[in-house]
Design an enzyme around this catalytic site. Structure first.
Site, short mmCIF file in Angstrom:
data_model
loop_
_atom_site.label_atom_id
_atom_site.label_comp_id
_atom_site.label_asym_id
_atom_site.label_seq_id
_atom_site.Cartn_x
_atom_site.Cartn_y
_atom_site.Cartn_z
N TRP A 102 3.75 -0.93 11.42
CA TRP A 102 2.38 -1.43 11.59
C TRP A 102 2.25 -2.23 12.88
CZ3 TRP A 102 -0.63 1.54 9.21
CH2 TRP A 102 -0.35 2.01 7.94
N ASP A 172 -1.54 -9.86 10.79
CA ASP A 172 -1.84 -8.74 9.90
C ASP A 172 -1.24 -9.11 8.55
OD1 ASP A 172 -2.01 -6.43 8.42
OD2 ASP A 172 -1.12 -5.12 9.93
N LYS A 196 -4.01 -3.63 -1.12
CA LYS A 196 -2.71 -4.11 -1.58
C LYS A 196 -2.87 -5.29 -2.55
CE LYS A 196 -1.16 -1.60 2.09
NZ LYS A 196 -1.20 -1.49 3.53
C1 LIG Z 1 -1.35 -0.89 4.70
C2 LIG Z 1 -1.19 -1.62 5.95
C3 LIG Z 1 -1.96 -1.35 7.10
C4 LIG Z 1 -2.94 -0.19 7.15
O1 LIG Z 1 -4.02 -0.44 6.37
P1 LIG Z 1 -5.27 0.57 6.31
O2 LIG Z 1 -6.25 -0.22 5.53
O3 LIG Z 1 -4.77 1.81 5.62
O4 LIG Z 1 -5.71 0.85 7.69
C5 LIG Z 1 -1.76 -2.12 8.22
N1 LIG Z 1 -0.88 -3.13 8.22
C6 LIG Z 1 -0.12 -3.42 7.15
C7 LIG Z 1 0.84 -4.56 7.21
C8 LIG Z 1 -0.25 -2.68 5.99
O5 LIG Z 1 0.49 -2.98 4.92
#
Ligand SMILES: *Cc1c(COP(=O)(O)O)cnc(C)c1O
Length: 361
Positions: A102, A172, A196
């Site tokens: 990511w 993030d 999540k």
């Molecule tokens: C799941 C995830 C993403 C991507 O998320 P989307 O909503 O599918 O774009 C980005 N960063 C992290 C740390 C993630 O766990």
């Protein structure tokens, strides 16, 4: 069929109480004779839902008043572009810590609009750790400093936040928001895809400090400008109405069950149970070495070989432990044990693993 224990990395489990409440509200929300899905986002009933969601998340995360809470779409992935578009305003340089998949996406999008300095990387360790940070390498004039607080695929977490001085720290937090207390005032901006720990896919939460809004690069699309959504109170256009409603129920649930501190305690209990088993097992082993950078949300682990991994996943699925197959980049298995995973689910998984070890060891 009975409900399964779902170890998916996302979309993932939601609290059963939330699903039941949503089911009860499905045809008639609060005496309106409509489902929330059918409601105008400009209606008084809906405004109460979205403003209520903001109020509760502000309370449970103790978000300071000089931060905006935005309910957006496009996933965390859109933020990889939206952040540089809005935050590159002076040097057009940023520092990013490369901790895996990511983070690399945040890097490649930011590169389209400015200069990225990779301050540290754990690539040489196959991303099984968080790299040590050397503050002398931090760019004092960077427009922002980006970290992935919890690395969903690799199973690592920043144990401490870097001190970036006046450079806004961007996090993030997609896979560990609400899992433990975070001091938002240490960040300029945090963002998370909802699927999540917050609710259904389709909603992206952004928490951004006021002074970082209103300086977007001129070619920034209207919908990618934080100012658009801050001024419009997340209703510039139609927000993901139902996803916000479910997220509100999740926030209410977190508050009613003791808040983020109580979540953290439960999450530690679950993660310790699984790591203790993995560390003592002769068959299974955790991918990330013992220490404080092991994620308490996503736990990758392996058996001695791929055939046994496959057998394990297959047998686990049969008895109701689903989505344990590891990410294709890491292999093996991964148990994602977000807030909504009950302690009982991990306890039963560990019992199942112990029995599997006995039969296959
Ligand atoms: C799941 C995830 C993403 C991507 O998320 P989307 O909503 O599918 O774009 C980005 N960063 C992290 C740390 C993630 O766990």
């Amino acid at each position: 069929m009975a409900r399964v224990y779902n170890f998916s990395a996302g979309p993932s489990m939601l609290p059963e109480e939330v699903l039941k409440k949503a089911a009860a509200d499905m045809l008639d929300y609060n005496g309106t004779g409509q489902s929330v899905m059918e409601m105008s986002h400009r209606s008084a009933e809906y405004e109460e839902i979205i403003h209520g969601a903001e109020a509760v998340i502000r309370e449970v995360m103790e978000i300071p008043v000089n931060y905006k809470v935005l309910f957006l779409q496009g996933g965390a992935s859109s933020q990889f572009a939206m952040i540089p578009l809005n935050l590159f305003r002076n040097s057009k340089r940023c520092d990013i810590v490369d901790t895996g998949t990511w983070a690399l996406k945040a890097i490649s999008e930011a590169k389209r609009y400015g200069t990225v300095n990779i301050v540290a990387s754990s690539k040489d360790d196959k991303y099984r750790s968080i790299p040590a940070l050397d503050p002398s390498k931090f760019d004092k004039d960077a427009d922002y400093f980006h970290i992935t607080t919890n690395n969903t695929i690799e199973g690592t977490v920043f144990a401490d936040l870097p001190d970036t001085g006046n450079v806004p720290l961007v996090g993030d937090m997609s896979s560990d928001i609400l899992s433990k207390p975070y001091d938002i005032s240490k960040f300029g901006l945090v963002y998370a895809g909802a699927q999540k720990n917050l609710g259904p896919a389709g909603l992206t939460l952004v928490i951004v400090r006021d002074d970082l809004i209103g300086h977007a690069l001129d070619f920034t699309p209207t919908m990618f400008n934080y100012k658009t959504h801050a001024d419009g109170e997340s209703m510039y256009n139609t927000p993901p109405t139902y996803a916000v409603y479910i997220a509100k129920l999740v926030f209410d649930h977190v508050k009613a069950t003791g808040g983020v501190k109580a979540m953290h305690k439960k999450n530690l209990e679950k993660a310790n149970m699984l790591y203790d088993f993995l560390d003592s097992s002769k068959l299974f082993k955790a991918v990330v070495a013992k220490g404080d950078t092991r994620s308490i949300m996503n736990i990758p682990f392996v058996s001695p070989n791929e055939d046994l991994d496959k057998k394990f996943v297959k047998e686990a699925t049969k008895v109701g432990f689903v989505n344990l197959k590891g990410h294709r980049l890491v292999g093996g298995m991964r148990a994602s044990i977000y807030n909504a995973m009950p302690v009982e689910g991990v306890k039963k998984l560990v019992e199942f693993m112990a029995a599997f070890e006995k039969a296959n060891g």
